[in-house]
Design a protein around this motif. Structure first.
Motif, short mmCIF file in Angstrom:
data_model
loop_
_atom_site.label_atom_id
_atom_site.label_comp_id
_atom_site.label_asym_id
_atom_site.label_seq_id
_atom_site.Cartn_x
_atom_site.Cartn_y
_atom_site.Cartn_z
N SER A 1 0.82 -1.22 0.00
CA SER A 1 0.00 0.00 0.00
C SER A 1 0.84 1.26 0.00
CB SER A 1 -0.93 0.00 1.22
OG SER A 1 -0.18 -0.06 2.42
N GLY A 2 2.17 1.13 -0.02
CA GLY A 2 3.05 2.29 -0.10
C GLY A 2 3.54 2.83 1.22
N VAL A 3 3.27 2.15 2.33
CA VAL A 3 3.69 2.62 3.65
C VAL A 3 5.12 2.17 3.90
CG1 VAL A 3 3.22 2.55 6.13
CG2 VAL A 3 1.33 2.50 4.50
N PRO A 4 6.04 3.07 4.25
CA PRO A 4 7.43 2.66 4.54
C PRO A 4 7.47 1.75 5.77
CG PRO A 4 7.29 5.03 4.19
CD PRO A 4 5.88 4.53 4.30
N ILE A 5 8.28 0.70 5.67
CA ILE A 5 8.41 -0.23 6.80
C ILE A 5 9.24 0.38 7.91
CG2 ILE A 5 9.35 -2.48 7.47
CD1 ILE A 5 8.57 -3.53 4.76
N VAL A 6 10.22 1.18 7.56
CA VAL A 6 11.08 1.85 8.53
C VAL A 6 10.92 3.35 8.38
CG1 VAL A 6 13.43 2.15 9.37
CG2 VAL A 6 12.71 -0.07 8.47
N GLY A 7 10.67 4.05 9.50
CA GLY A 7 10.50 5.51 9.44
C GLY A 7 11.78 6.23 9.08
N GLU A 8 12.84 5.94 9.78
CA GLU A 8 14.13 6.57 9.53
C GLU A 8 15.17 5.47 9.30
OE1 GLU A 8 15.13 9.24 12.65
OE2 GLU A 8 13.29 10.42 12.47
N ALA A 9 15.41 5.18 8.04
CA ALA A 9 16.32 4.09 7.68
C ALA A 9 17.74 4.61 7.54
CB ALA A 9 15.85 3.43 6.39
N GLY A 10 18.34 4.95 8.66
CA GLY A 10 19.70 5.45 8.63
C GLY A 10 20.68 4.49 9.28
N THR A 11 21.85 5.02 9.56
CA THR A 11 22.90 4.18 10.15
C THR A 11 22.50 3.72 11.55
OG1 THR A 11 24.55 5.43 8.91
CG2 THR A 11 25.34 4.09 10.75
N VAL A 12 21.83 4.61 12.28
CA VAL A 12 21.41 4.24 13.64
C VAL A 12 20.47 3.04 13.61
CG1 VAL A 12 20.19 5.03 15.70
CG2 VAL A 12 21.72 6.60 14.48
N PHE A 13 19.55 3.04 12.64
CA PHE A 13 18.62 1.91 12.55
C PHE A 13 19.36 0.63 12.22
CE2 PHE A 13 16.15 -0.88 9.76
CZ PHE A 13 15.12 -1.23 10.62
N LEU A 14 20.32 0.68 11.28
CA LEU A 14 21.07 -0.53 10.90
C LEU A 14 21.83 -1.10 12.09
CD1 LEU A 14 22.50 0.53 7.41
CD2 LEU A 14 20.48 -0.85 7.89
N VAL A 15 22.47 -0.22 12.87
CA VAL A 15 23.26 -0.68 14.01
C VAL A 15 22.37 -1.25 15.10
CG1 VAL A 15 24.83 0.05 15.84
CG2 VAL A 15 25.16 0.90 13.51
N THR A 16 21.32 -0.51 15.46
CA THR A 16 20.43 -0.97 16.54
C THR A 16 19.70 -2.26 16.17
OG1 THR A 16 18.68 0.48 15.71
CG2 THR A 16 20.10 1.35 17.47
N THR A 17 19.27 -2.37 14.91
CA THR A 17 18.56 -3.58 14.49
C THR A 17 19.48 -4.79 14.50
OG1 THR A 17 17.05 -2.30 13.10
CG2 THR A 17 17.22 -4.65 12.64
N THR A 18 20.71 -4.61 14.01
CA THR A 18 21.67 -5.71 14.00
C THR A 18 21.98 -6.17 15.42
OG1 THR A 18 22.66 -4.87 11.96
CG2 THR A 18 23.95 -6.45 13.24
N ILE A 19 22.21 -5.22 16.32
CA ILE A 19 22.52 -5.57 17.72
C ILE A 19 21.31 -6.20 18.39
CG2 ILE A 19 23.12 -4.61 19.97
CD1 ILE A 19 24.82 -2.54 18.54
N THR A 20 20.11 -5.70 18.08
CA THR A 20 18.89 -6.28 18.68
C THR A 20 18.70 -7.72 18.26
OG1 THR A 20 17.82 -4.10 18.74
CG2 THR A 20 16.40 -6.03 18.87
N LEU A 21 18.87 -8.00 16.96
CA LEU A 21 18.71 -9.37 16.48
C LEU A 21 19.79 -10.28 17.06
CD1 LEU A 21 17.78 -8.68 12.75
CD2 LEU A 21 16.28 -9.53 14.55
#
Length: 449
Positions: free
Chosen positions: A150-170
Motif C-alpha cells: 500500500s506504499g507505507v514505509p516499513i522503517v520511518g528513519e532508515a539510517g545508520t542508527v537503525f542498521l546498528v540498533t537492528t543488528t545488535i537487537t537481532l
C-alpha cells in the motif's frame, strides 16, 4: 517376555508423578521459559512498522521466507526481536561438529571429555555471534529500503542508527535464546534448543490448520485435497513415531569371569543402533542452505545479478529444483552427521576395553568394520525415511500452493521427535524417583532389623 526394567516402567502412574517434586519443578521451569520465548516473538524491533511489514510479508509467505518464519514461530512475520530465532546457533553447532571431524586439533579438543565439550561449545557461541551479526545486518539492510504494497514505509528513519540498533537487537535475541535453551536443558526437561523450535511450530499450527480449512471453504483448495492433507499428516505422524523408535540391535557377548572360587556366567547385551541417528538435523540444515541465495539477493537488493534473482525464484518451495536440492541435502547431511556423532572405531574400542565382542568378529578393527557396515545400511533407510517425510507434502504444494507451509513434513518431524525425546526424559526422571524411593524403603527396613 518383558524385562524387569520394562515391568517396572509399566508400574509408573500419576501417583508417582505427583510425588516427583523435582520433576514438577523442572516442568514448571520449562513452561515458564517457553512462555518468555513466546512473549519475545511479539516484541517488534524498534523503528519497524509491524503492520506494514506484515502486509509485505503476506505477499512472500509461500516462499523460503515462509519456511524461515516456520522455524521462528512467527517472529519473522512480526519482525520481532527473535526474528532470527535459534537458527544461527544450529548452523554454528553443525559447522563446528563438521570442523571437529576434519581438523585434527579440534578433534583432539573434542576427545578431552567434559572440558573439551565446554571448549567446543564456547567456539560454537563465538561462531553464532558472527553468523547472527551477518544475518542481522542482511535483514536490517533489506527492511530499511522496503515499503508495503500500500506504499507505507516499513522503517520511518532508515539510517545508520537503525542498521546498528537492528543488528545488535537481532544478535541479542539470538544469544538470549541460546542462553534460555541452555537453561532449559540444565534446569528443565528436554533439549532446550529443540524445545524452542518445537514451541514456535506448535504455536503456529492452529493458525495453519485454520488457514487450510478457510482455503477449503473459499474454494482455493478442493475439499478432497483438504481431507487428503489431514490424512497424510496423521499418517506421517504415525510413521515418524514408528521409524524414530526403530533400532537395529547387535548382540554383544561378554566372556565368563572368575570371582574368587566361583565362575560367573557370560552375559549378553545389545548394542542399539537407531535407524535415524541424525535426528532432525539434516532437514534443518538442508533448509538453511536453501535460504542462502534468497538471503544474498535480499542483502544486495535491486542490484542483485540476474542469475541470482533467477536462482532464488527457481528454488522456491513447490518447485522441482527445490525438491531435488532439498532431498539431496537431506540425504547428504544424514550420512555426514551420522558419521560425526557415531564413530564405529570408538565403539569397538570401548567394547574391547570391557571384554565385549560381537560373535563372529574379532575385537578391534574387524568389529569396527562390521558396525560401520551395519550403520551404513541402516542410514540408507534412515535417509530415505527423512527425505520421504519432508518431501511428501511438497509434492502436493507443487499443484496446490494454498497448502500452508506449517503443515509440511519438516514441521511434523520436529514436533514428533522432540515430543518423543521429552516424554522419554520425563519417564527417566520418574524411574529415577521410583528407584530412590525403593532404596530409602530398603534402608529403613534394614535399620529396623
Amino acid at each position: 517376555m518383558t524385562s524387569a526394567a520394562e515391568q517396572f516402567a509399566s508400574n509408573l502412574s500419576f501417583g508417582s508423578f505427583a510425588r516427583a517434586e523435582e520433576l514438577k519443578k523442572r516442568l514448571l521451569f520449562t513452561l515458564g521459559a517457553l512462555i518468555v520465548y513466546r512473549i519475545g516473538t511479539f516484541i517488534p524491533i524498534p523503528g519497524v512498522n509491524p503492520g506494514a511489514f506484515s502486509e509485505l510479508f503476506q505477499t512472500q509467505t509461500g516462499g523460503l521466507l515462509g519456511t524461515f518464519n516456520l522455524f521462528s514461530g512467527g517472529a519473522t512475520e512480526r519482525m520481532a526481536i527473535f526474528a532470527l530465532n535459534i537458527m544461527p546457533y544450529i548452523s554454528a553447532s553443525i559447522i563446528m561438529q563438521m570442523m571437529a571431524a576434519i581438523i585434527p586439533s579440534l578433534e583432539a579438543v573434542k576427545k578431552e571429555g567434559e572440558s573439551g565439550r565446554r571448549q567446543i561449545n564456547q567456539y560454537t557461541r563465538y561462531l553464532t555471534v558472527v553468523l547472527a551479526l551477518v544475518q542481522g545486518f542482511f535483514i536490517a539492510t533489506t527492511v530499511a529500503g522496503q515499503t508495503s504494497p500500500s506504499g507505507v514505509p516499513i522503517v520511518g528513519e532508515a539510517g545508520t542508527v537503525f542498521l546498528v540498533t537492528t543488528t545488535i537487537t537481532l544478535l541479542g535475541g539470538v544469544m538470549f535464546l541460546v542462553w534460555l535453551g541452555e537453561q532449559i536443558t540444565a534446569r528443565g526437561i528436554g533439549n532446550g534448543i529443540s524445545l524452542i523450535i518445537f514451541a514456535g511450530i506448535i504455536a503456529e499450527l492452529p493458525r495453519a490448520a485454520a488457514g487450510l480449512f478457510a482455503s477449503g471453504r473459499s474454494g482455493a483448495l478442493p475439499p478432497v485435497i483438504v481431507v487428503a492433507v489431514i490424512l497424510i499428516a496423521i499418517s506421517l505422524i504415525a510413521f515418524v513415531v514408528f521409524m524414530e523408535r526403530a533400532q537395529r540391535r547387535l548382540l554383544v557377548q561378554y566372556p565368563r569371569r572368575q570371582q574368587g572360587n566361583r565362575m560367573t556366567q557370560g552375559e549378553k547385551s545389545h548394542l542399539p543402533l537407531k535407524l535415524n541417528t541424525s535426528g532432525v538435523i539434516p532437514p534443518i540444515f538442508a533448509s538453511s542452505l536453501l535460504f542462502l541465495p534468497a538471503t544474498a539477493a535480499s542483502a544486495i537488493g535491486n542490484d542483485a545479478p540476474i542469475w541470482l534473482q533467477n536462482l532464488t525464484g527457481s528454488i522456491g518451495p513447490g518447485s522441482w529444483a527445490y525438491i531435488l536440492i532439498y532431498g539431496a541435502g537431506i540425504v547428504f547431511f544424514c550420512f555426514l552427521y551420522t558419521s560425526i556423532v557415531f564413530n564405529p572405531e570408538d565403539t569397538a574400542d570401548n567394547l574391547k576395553k570391557y571384554g565385549g565382542y560381537i560373535q563372529g568378529y574379532r575385537p578391534g578393527a574387524r568389529t569396527a568394520e562390521y558396525i560401520d557396515y551395519v550403520l551404513t545400511r541402516i542410514t540408507v533407510i534412515g535417509a530415505a525415511y527423512l527425505a520421504f517425510v519432508c518431501l511428501m507434502p511438497e509434492f502436493l504444494r507443487m499443484n496446490y500452493s494454498a497448502i500452508p507451509v506449517y503443515l509440511g513434513g519438516t514441521s511434523l518431524l520436529i514436533v514428533v521427535t522432540v515430543t518423543l525425546d521429552t516424554v522419554q526424559q520425563i519417564q527417566g526422571h520418574l524411574l529415577a524417583q521410583q528407584y530412590e524411593s525403593l532404596i530409602k524403603k530398603s534402608k529403613l527396613r534394614g535399620a529396623r532389623r
